[in-house]
Design a protein around this motif. Sequence first.
Motif, PDB file in Angstrom:
ATOM      1  N   ASP A 135      17.509 -20.626  -1.253  1.00  0.00           N
ATOM      2  CA  ASP A 135      17.256 -19.539  -2.208  1.00  0.00           C
ATOM      3  C   ASP A 135      18.142 -18.323  -1.970  1.00  0.00           C
ATOM      4  OD1 ASP A 135      16.227 -18.812   0.187  1.00  0.00           O
ATOM      5  OD2 ASP A 135      14.198 -18.369  -0.526  1.00  0.00           O
ATOM      6  N   PRO A 138      21.514 -17.609  -6.005  1.00  0.00           N
ATOM      7  CA  PRO A 138      21.023 -17.892  -7.362  1.00  0.00           C
ATOM      8  C   PRO A 138      22.040 -18.653  -8.199  1.00  0.00           C
ATOM      9  CG  PRO A 138      20.614 -15.609  -6.739  1.00  0.00           C
ATOM     10  CD  PRO A 138      21.506 -16.169  -5.690  1.00  0.00           C
ATOM     11  N   ILE A 141      21.598 -22.325  -7.591  1.00  0.00           N
ATOM     12  CA  ILE A 141      20.373 -22.826  -8.236  1.00  0.00           C
ATOM     13  C   ILE A 141      20.618 -23.052  -9.731  1.00  0.00           C
ATOM     14  CG2 ILE A 141      17.983 -22.252  -8.791  1.00  0.00           C
ATOM     15  CD1 ILE A 141      17.845 -20.716  -6.165  1.00  0.00           C
TER      16      ILE A 141
END
Length: 368
Positions: A135, A138, A141
């Motif tokens: 995490d 970003p 992701i």
Amino acid sequence: MERKPRTRRRSIVDIFDLVNSSQQEDFRIVTKSGNTTVKLANNPSSKKFFYPNIFISVVELESAWICLIFLTCFLLSWFTFALLYFVVAEANGDFVPTDGETIPCVEDVHNFLEMFQFSMETQTTIGYGTRYVTDECPTAIILVVIQSILGVLILTAITGVILFKFQSPKRRAHTVLFSKFACVYEEDDVYFIEIQILNMQRSQLIDPKVAALCIMNREDGSGKCRLDMEFNPCHESSRLFFRPKVFRHLIDKSSPFWDFNRKDFLKGDYEIIVVVEGVDEFTDSFVHARTSYLPSEVKWSRHFKQMTAARKGNIFKLNFNDFTRTKRSYDMTDDSASVASRRSSVEKNDDNEIQMSEFVNGDTYQYQ
């Protein structure tokens, strides 16, 4: 003792000579296997037709090209996203030696090859193990989300293409067998053209329908014309295709062969294109098969014999050798259907006049 001359061994040159000297097949618009020989010349750019209907265009390609296209799509997508992941990880400093306190964007990845493996696992959803996105990035992701959606789209597309490819009507058409010849025969002063069709697969064709058209030269010499023909089952129509079926075309005044005699049938310039359509009872898929007949494939004064069936236990076996056998109609002349029709009309009128004359003269003969 006289020695016999040695015979020369056949070489590859002899084989090519044999192929070149063989007689070529007569030109036809539709081949016996159902393929068409018509090609467009000076057609517009193929891009205008390929891209708006790209799915059907890909389905129509050969199987080798389809495999190559989708293999390229998978490898290109894996490589592209692996490159993007590598750039994001490089910008985050994942490949710079640290004291272990910095959290990388992709865990347990140290080079581009491992990043490529991570990209493949992400798109094929066979992960995650020791490699996963943290995490801390970003951007990584978002790339995972985009690649997952793109992977589903590619997999759906290839599944649809393969499904349509295997359910293509042309593939099922290879199990529909047409008679090699078409027969012209006479029955009660009426002429017919008949063909025989056999379903070679155990799954039946539901509600088979046969349509045909004739391509022949116009009488004024202005070129070829297309004339529709109607083929109907010889016996009572059935919605299933359990055994070979004979379909026949009535040669009447609306038929293109109304004025054809024996010589015209055997030496004419025409082509009969036959199409059979139906639905497979197992897959519920559409079946489309076609073939053609040239004058050299039309037999005069003959019609097909019925295939014999032998019962063994609870099974009926059909003799496939009877599929190509025909029998001769000895009462048929060499005249055309129009001439035979006029002759039959004259004979009937003569018979009626004789009956009327005998009735007037008081004769007691009874005619059946």
